[in-house]
Design an enzyme around this catalytic site. Structure first.
Site, mmCIF file in Angstrom:
data_model
loop_
_atom_site.group_PDB
_atom_site.id
_atom_site.type_symbol
_atom_site.label_atom_id
_atom_site.label_comp_id
_atom_site.label_asym_id
_atom_site.label_seq_id
_atom_site.Cartn_x
_atom_site.Cartn_y
_atom_site.Cartn_z
ATOM 1 N N ASN A 402 10.433 73.526 55.422
ATOM 2 C CA ASN A 402 11.711 74.157 55.727
ATOM 3 C C ASN A 402 12.694 73.157 56.333
ATOM 4 O OD1 ASN A 402 13.810 75.782 56.509
ATOM 5 N ND2 ASN A 402 12.526 77.417 57.306
ATOM 6 N N ASP A 403 12.446 72.759 57.578
ATOM 7 C CA ASP A 403 13.415 71.902 58.260
ATOM 8 C C ASP A 403 13.638 70.564 57.543
ATOM 9 O OD1 ASP A 403 13.696 73.847 60.219
ATOM 10 O OD2 ASP A 403 11.987 73.082 61.351
ATOM 11 N N VAL A 404 12.601 70.059 56.881
ATOM 12 C CA VAL A 404 12.737 68.743 56.246
ATOM 13 C C VAL A 404 13.584 68.769 54.976
ATOM 14 C CG1 VAL A 404 10.570 67.870 57.187
ATOM 15 C CG2 VAL A 404 10.563 68.963 54.953
#
Lengths: 477, 101
Positions: A402-404
């Site tokens: 997600n964040d990456v």
């Protein structure tokens, strides 16, 4: 054998161990030699431990002439030592062997905490026996403080990685409170060294240092735990080095200092991979303002796809890139993703894995996991290499990451992850995101990628939906 | 201030030793690829388990009548062993994955 001779044998063992630690770390920095490096260091450690147990010779110097005295401890002390080593070996070996690959980071944190606790206990035991020497008192007090902080901090890190404690917990103006507690801890330590050193105070110091360790890690978000563990790891190294100073034991000094400095460098390298300074990790800014993530503005709509759609899309692609994340690890989907990859390759689809430096909970986590399921090493591509290739990619399959892949890191200066390099998956022609739910990622922030018109959401547990996808593809030929 | 200089003078070798070790630690892992960050951290974690040597020294020199110290020492050796054995085994398991096929 004369005590002098025994003493020299022990010194040779310590020299050997120190060399294996240096060579071991060196070899562990290269993929081809890493495993033998670890075994070498382990052999050196065994040698140092055996020499310590069996050769109990003290050297004292009077007027420049060394004198050697062999001490013969009671048999039952030996029995206790062996019992302790046996217990530790069995528990350590079994947990390390049995734990799932996804739980590795927690385990490293736990073992690190044990080392810290060991250093702290040494301080507790040695304090009543100090001989009023400022040097050894300083070593005892600092070893105790750092060991305790490392212990309680590692336990909190363990709980956070474990998911028991997910949200960062922050007291109002926690930075000031933490600094005050730290000053009190070191102030009390200094008072004990230079002023009144009554025995009861050491327990107060111990309790305060434990408290500080908890307060140090509590405000830090779960996504930053790898950095924290690496930092605590170098703390424990430092605590071991103080032990070495106390006993004038060179192998403890080399081992401790090596880990202290190498660990600090490793911590900085990890921070660099996330494009954030270490101070930023420790003192916050990550989700620092409570308002971030709370904005429920209009992002557009999300598109939902089913297994058949994804199978068709993949089947007629030329190039597919898989972006694995922690979700893949949690679902234990590393084997099925490999089979999917082989099937696609069979159909003439080019498949690669894009590995973000901090994908998963630890740098290198995804590599370890995919290697476990026999994914070819050359298929794992690092961020810098794969980013330019996304434009020629037909489908990007994001599995539990997600964040990456959050474009906010590039576009939104107010985002807590702004500035972190990301995998630029939005350049690909199609993006398929597999997630269990629409919940935000570990950093707790909204991901606009999901609302991108090229993105389709493929909901469900990674292992379950990938297996369905594999079956669907298999029938389609 | 004089005390400080005296201290340095008395421990000259130790101070050189510490400084050199710090630089060796930094040099030795320079240029480590990202893939090895976790195993390296884990390996370093096992190496600081050398603190167990200190715990054994304490145990060997404990007065057998001092039950509290014996208990604490016993615990310290257990924890130190956990750090060493667990650390090396878990690192080996991680690195096992990197073997060439």
């Amino acid at each position: 054998m004369s005590p002098e001779y025994l003493y020299n044998i022990r010194t040779v063992c310590y020299v050997f161990a120190s060399v294996t630690f240096i060579l071991g770390l060196k070899k562990m920095s290269h993929p081809a030699t890493a495993r033998s490096g670890n075994l070498l260091a382990a052999a050196g450690m065994l040698c140092a431990i055996l020499a310590t147990i069996f050769i109990n010779v003290h050297r004292t110097e009077t007027g420049g002439i060394p004198e050697y005295e062999e001490r013969e401890p009671r048999g039952f002390i030996y029995a206790l030592i062996f019992a302790a080593i046996l217990i530790g070996t069995i528990i350590g070996w079994v947990t390390a062997r049995r734990v799932k690959m996804t739980k590795m980071p927690e385990l490293v944190s736990m073992f690190n905490g044990m080392g810290g606790a060991c250093a702290a206990l040494i301080g507790l035991m040695e304090f009543p026996h100090h001989h009023g020497l400022t040097g050894s008192l300083t070593a005892i007090v600092l070893g105790l403080i750092i060991g305790s902080v490392s212990f309680s901090g590692s336990i909190i890190a363990f709980l956070k990685l474990n998911g028991t404690m997910r949200k960062p917990f922050r007291l109002p103006s926690y930075n000031i409170i933490n600094t005050v507690v730290m000053v009190i801890v070191f102030g009390l330590g200094a008072y004990m060294v230079f002023g009144d050193s009554q025995n009861g105070l050491i327990y107060v110091l111990f309790a305060l240092a434990l408290l500080y360790g908890v307060m140090f890690v509590l405000p830090i978000g779960g996504a930053d735990m790898p950095v924290v563990i690496s930092l605590l790891n170098s703390f424990t190294g430092l605590a071991a080095a103080f032990g070495g100073f106390l006993y004038d034991n060179k192998v403890m000094l080399t081992g401790g200092i090596l880990v202290g400095s190498a660990g600090t460098l490793l911590t900085i390298v990890m921070c660099r991979a996330m494009n954030r300074p270490l101070s930023n990790v420790i003192f916050g800014a990550f989700g620092g303002s409570e308002a971030t993530g709370a904005q429920e503005s209009e992002h557009g709509t999300i598109k939902d796809v089913n297994v058949t759609d994804v199978a068709v899309l993949l089947n007629y692609s030329k190039k597919v890139v898989i972006v694995p994340g922690y979700g893949l690890a949690v679902a234990q989907a590393q084997h099925v993703i490999h089979e999917l990859e082989l099937l696609l390759e069979e159909r003439g689809v080019e498949v690669a894995y894009a590995i973000h430096p901090v994908a998963g909970r630890m740098p290198g986590h995804m590599n370890v996991l995919l290697a476990e399921s026999n994914v070819d090493y050359s298929k794992l591509q690092e961020m810098e290499d794969i980013n330019p290739a996304f434009e020629q990619t037909d489908v990007v399959l994001v599995v539990g990451a997600n964040d990456v892949v959050n474009p906010a890191a590039k576009t939104d200066p107010s985002s807590p992850i702004y500035g972190m390099p990301i995998l630029e998956v939005d350049k690909a022609k199609n993006i398929i995101v597999n997630k269990r739910t629409m919940n935000a990622g570990y950093a707790g922030i909204e991901n606009l990628l999901f609302y991108n018109e090229k993105t389709s959401m493929f909901f469900g547990d990674a292992k379950k939906v990938l297996t369905e996808l594999y079956d669907e593809l298999k029938d389609m030929s | 201030m004089e005390e400080f200089f005296n201290y340095i003078g008395l421990h000259e070798e130790l101070i050189f030793f510490i400084i050199l070790s710090v630089f060796v630690g930094i040099e030795v892992i320079g240029g480590v690829p990202t893939v090895l960050h976790t195993p390296l951290m884990s390996g370093a974690n096992a190496i600081h388990g050398v603190v167990i040597v200190g715990a054994i020294i304490v145990m060997l020199n404990t007065n057998p009548a001092d039950t509290l110290s014996l208990a604490l020492g016993f615990l310290a050796v257990v924890l130190g062993t956990l750090n060493v054995v667990g650390g090396f085994v878990v690192t080996d398991r991680m690195l096992e994955m990197f073997k060439k096929k």
